[in-house]
Design a protein around this motif. Structure first.
Motif, short mmCIF file in Angstrom:
data_model
loop_
_atom_site.label_atom_id
_atom_site.label_comp_id
_atom_site.label_asym_id
_atom_site.label_seq_id
_atom_site.Cartn_x
_atom_site.Cartn_y
_atom_site.Cartn_z
N SER A 42 0.71 -1.12 0.04
CA SER A 42 -0.06 0.17 -0.12
C SER A 42 0.67 1.25 -0.06
O SER A 42 0.58 2.27 -0.78
N GLY A 43 2.00 1.17 0.82
CA GLY A 43 2.75 2.25 0.81
C GLY A 43 3.46 2.34 -0.60
O GLY A 43 3.61 3.76 -1.15
N GLY A 44 4.11 1.54 -1.34
CA GLY A 44 4.55 1.56 -2.67
C GLY A 44 3.58 1.82 -3.71
O GLY A 44 3.68 2.83 -4.63
N LEU A 45 2.39 1.79 -3.55
CA LEU A 45 1.33 1.99 -4.44
C LEU A 45 1.05 3.54 -4.35
O LEU A 45 0.88 4.18 -5.45
N SER A 46 0.86 3.97 -3.22
CA SER A 46 0.79 5.45 -2.92
C SER A 46 1.84 6.17 -3.43
O SER A 46 1.53 7.34 -4.13
N TYR A 47 2.94 5.60 -3.15
CA TYR A 47 4.21 6.38 -3.72
C TYR A 47 4.10 6.44 -5.23
O TYR A 47 4.33 7.62 -5.83
N ARG A 48 4.05 5.37 -6.00
CA ARG A 48 3.94 5.11 -7.31
C ARG A 48 2.50 6.47 -8.06
O ARG A 48 2.97 6.89 -8.88
N LEU A 49 1.49 6.19 -7.21
CA LEU A 49 0.49 7.09 -7.74
C LEU A 49 0.52 8.29 -7.32
O LEU A 49 -0.46 9.17 -7.61
N ASN A 50 1.62 8.82 -6.59
CA ASN A 50 1.59 10.53 -6.19
C ASN A 50 0.57 10.37 -5.20
O ASN A 50 0.04 11.91 -5.44
N CYS A 78 13.51 -5.75 5.20
CA CYS A 78 13.62 -6.26 3.89
C CYS A 78 12.50 -6.68 3.28
O CYS A 78 12.09 -6.06 1.97
N ILE A 79 11.45 -7.15 4.00
CA ILE A 79 10.00 -7.45 3.34
C ILE A 79 9.25 -6.12 2.97
O ILE A 79 8.77 -6.18 1.79
N PHE A 80 9.50 -5.29 3.77
CA PHE A 80 8.61 -3.90 3.47
C PHE A 80 9.33 -3.35 2.10
O PHE A 80 8.54 -3.00 1.35
N PHE A 81 10.57 -3.44 2.24
CA PHE A 81 11.32 -2.50 1.14
C PHE A 81 10.90 -3.42 -0.33
O PHE A 81 10.72 -2.84 -1.35
N ASN A 82 11.21 -4.86 -0.32
CA ASN A 82 10.91 -5.63 -1.31
C ASN A 82 9.43 -5.36 -2.03
O ASN A 82 9.27 -5.48 -3.24
N ILE A 83 8.55 -5.48 -1.10
CA ILE A 83 7.18 -5.43 -1.59
C ILE A 83 6.89 -4.02 -2.04
O ILE A 83 5.92 -3.72 -2.87
N PHE A 84 7.50 -2.93 -1.40
CA PHE A 84 7.56 -1.67 -1.93
C PHE A 84 7.86 -1.54 -3.44
O PHE A 84 7.23 -0.85 -4.27
N LEU A 85 8.83 -2.24 -3.53
CA LEU A 85 9.51 -2.24 -4.92
C LEU A 85 8.47 -2.90 -5.92
O LEU A 85 8.41 -2.49 -6.90
N PHE A 86 7.79 -4.21 -5.37
CA PHE A 86 6.85 -4.83 -6.13
C PHE A 86 5.82 -3.79 -6.67
O PHE A 86 5.22 -4.14 -7.72
#
Length: 579
Positions: free
Chosen positions: A469-477, A521-529
């Motif tokens: 969810s954090g990675g998706l919010s970052y990607r979608l600004n 590690c898990i948080f950052f890897n899924i953030f990249l996913f």
């Protein structure tokens, strides 16, 4: 109702009850099989096992393992990705590589602990998942990683063929006389879906033959090509250092820190490959000691080379003037150093050769592990009695890569890659946490809603959801608050993991900061996913469904997690090689 009608209805009801009972029994068997876990003997018992028969041979020392890690990680990308990312991040691309390298170090620490805990069996992330979680999850991890390996090998073979032809065209006889369908690109049909390339399958066949001859021969080739590659990179850094204009490093971050962070998500995949060392466990002379050192040593060397190239390329030419296809070669050509550009072409060929060689090697060992466990046909488990290599698995992976590289335009599939690597890294980090738990009982007490283990798994899943969810919010600004909330919830889950679970210290190498470091590690890897193309998400879902189907109709009926741990035979290397 007449007696005949009543009898007919009774028979139909009985058949329906039997069918329903059969369906429930099949589903029950599927669930029980899927939740099976693998048990292994202790490292000391496994390491001393030796005897006549078919098996892999222990020939790889620490230096060989480091070269395998470097060979798998550094390909032609070091001459390309450094410049392409610098066009957006500016000289700050150096920080991008440092951040990505730091994240990979965290993942490498997790791999290092598990490679030390299970030092004598092939399988890597698949094996760790089988032991820590269950059979179905392990099979899903294998499927996701293997698709990455197959498409990646085909794509690398295409690139290697193109660079090889480029070298041939340095000679006037070959200049402009080699058709595209031999090496450059390919002859396209059906709108570009089918693309014929002759040289790529030939190169794959040659490397497959070398790998089938034995790990000794393939390690010698890998050592020679990796050494050549590293020497060329060092020459590039040394020559380029005298051409640096420090004014080109100002401004250092022209597009802000976000561009640097975004760049780190891109260059993260330039480090992928150190996990290949973990799959060399069964052929390492001193696996419990050398595997962790090989994983971390190769990663640190790769990071140093990447950072050196970044400093050189951004110091030689203003970042805005860097090319897209061959930025490093163009930078040296602009300085009148044409011979360095030729060296870069040789380095690219050497880099792609080692990356492809190690990739094919790792794939065959993964197939070997699944063949032993019965999740794939037993032919993949066969090891040649004199060559001590899994020839059937090796030929299979070479054949798949050859067909893909020779007939399909695999470059269009590149945006669905990296899913397997990120999933594999995340699961390995989770394995470190779960295998450290002292309380592994799955049944709950009379006063508990869930068991200790289930509570820990819920916390790990929470970290995964927060990372996505954090990675998706970052990607979608989206609003920055969403990212903050996701991070806070993840921190609370990590605190629960720390306070609610009791952790044991493993034998051998120990990953520091458990469970905090693996959870990060898990948080950052899924953030990249979450930063991957949406088609990569579709690929993840579709391949998972297909994999479950294969497991349901084949794997669950043939798998036996206890057999492989009892029947593997290991061969020690000759004493003069050990010395």
């Amino acid at each position: 109702l007449s007696p005949a009608v009543y009898l007919s209805l009774s028979e139909k009801m009985m058949r329906g009850e039997k069918l329903n009972s059969s369906s429930q029994s099949w589903f029950s068997n599927l669930c029980s099989s899927a939740l099976r876990a693998k048990t292994l003997t202790s490292p000391s018992e496994t390491l001393t096992r030796n005897g006549p028969g078919e098996g892999l041979v222990r020939r790889l020392g620490l230096f060989d393992l480091i070269l395998i890690g470097i060979g798998a990680s550094i390909g032609a990308g070091i001459f390309v990705v450094t410049g392409t990312v610098a066009r957006d991040a500016g000289p700050g691309v150096t920080i991008s590589f440092i951040l990505a390298g730091g994240a990979c170090v965290l993942n490498a620490l997790c791999y290092a602990e598990l490679s030390s805990r299970f030092p004598a069996v092939v399988g890597g992330a698949y094996l760790y998942t089988y032991v820590a979680f269950n059979e179905l999850t392990a099979f899903l991890v294998f499927a996701q990683m293997m698709l990455d390996y197959h498409i990646g090998a085909a794509s690398i073979a295409r690139s290697l063929a193109s660079y090889f032809v480029t070298l041939l065209e340095l000679f006037p006889f070959f200049k402009d006389n080699i058709p595209n369908w031999i090496g450059h690109g390919g002859k396209e049909f059906f709108g570009g879906v089918v693309s014929i390339n002759i040289l790529a399958p030939i190169l794959l066949a040659l490397l497959t033959i070398i790998l089938c001859r034995g790990v000794g021969e393939s390690s010698v080739l890998n050592a020679c090509m990796t050494g050549t590659k590293v020497v060329i990179v060092l020459i590039v850094i040394a020559v380029g250092a005298f051409q640096i204009d420090v004014s080109n490093w100002t401004p250092f971050a022209p597009n802000g820190f976000k561009a640097i962070v975004t760049g780190s998500t891109v260059v993260f995949f330039a480090y992928v490959g150190f996990d290949a060392v973990a799959n060399s466990a069964e052929e390492s002379k001193r696996p419990q000691k050398d595997l962790p050192l090989g994983i971390l040593g190769s990663l640190f060397i790769c990071a140093a080379l990447y950072i050196g190239v970044c400093l050189v390329i951004t110091g030689m030419v203003p970042y805005k003037l860097l090319g897209e296809d061959a930025p490093l070669a163009e930078a040296f050509t602009s300085k009148g150093l044409k011979y360095v550009s030729i060296l870069i072409s040789f380095g690219a060929v050497a880099g792609l050769t080692t990356t492809l060689l190690v990739g094919l090697y790792v794939q065959s060992r993964l197939y070997l592990g699944l063949g032993r466990d019965g999740l794939l046909p037993s032919i993949f488990a066969k090891v040649h009695p004199t060559r001590h290599t899994p020839i059937h698995s090796q030929v299979w992976v070479g054949l798949v890569a050859g067909i893909l590289s020779g007939l399909l335009n695999v470059h269009v599939l590149s945006h669905i890659l990296s899913v397997g690597s990120l999933i594999g890294y995340s699961v390995v980090a989770a394995c470190v946490v779960t295998l450290r738990w002292k309380d592994k009982v799955t049944s709950r007490g009379p006063t508990r809603w869930v068991s200790k283990r289930q509570e820990g798994l819920i916390c790990l899943v929470t970290v995964v959801c927060c990372g996505f969810s954090g990675g998706l919010s970052y990607r979608l600004n989206a609003s920055f608050i969403i990212l903050i909330v996701a991070a806070v919830v993840a921190v609370l889950a990590i605190i629960a993991l720390l306070r609610r679970q009791v952790y044991a210290d493993p034998t051998g190498f120990s990953c520091p900061g458990v469970p905090i470091l693996p959870a990060i590690c898990i948080f950052f890897n899924i953030f990249l996913f979450a930063q991957l193309h949406y088609e990569a998400w579709v690929r993840f879902v579709v391949l998972s469904i297909i994999s479950v189907g294969i497991y349901a109709f084949y794997g669950q009926h043939h798998a036996n997690p206890e057999i492989s741990g009892e029947t593997i035979v290991y061969h020690k290397a000759p004493m003069e090689e050990v010395r």
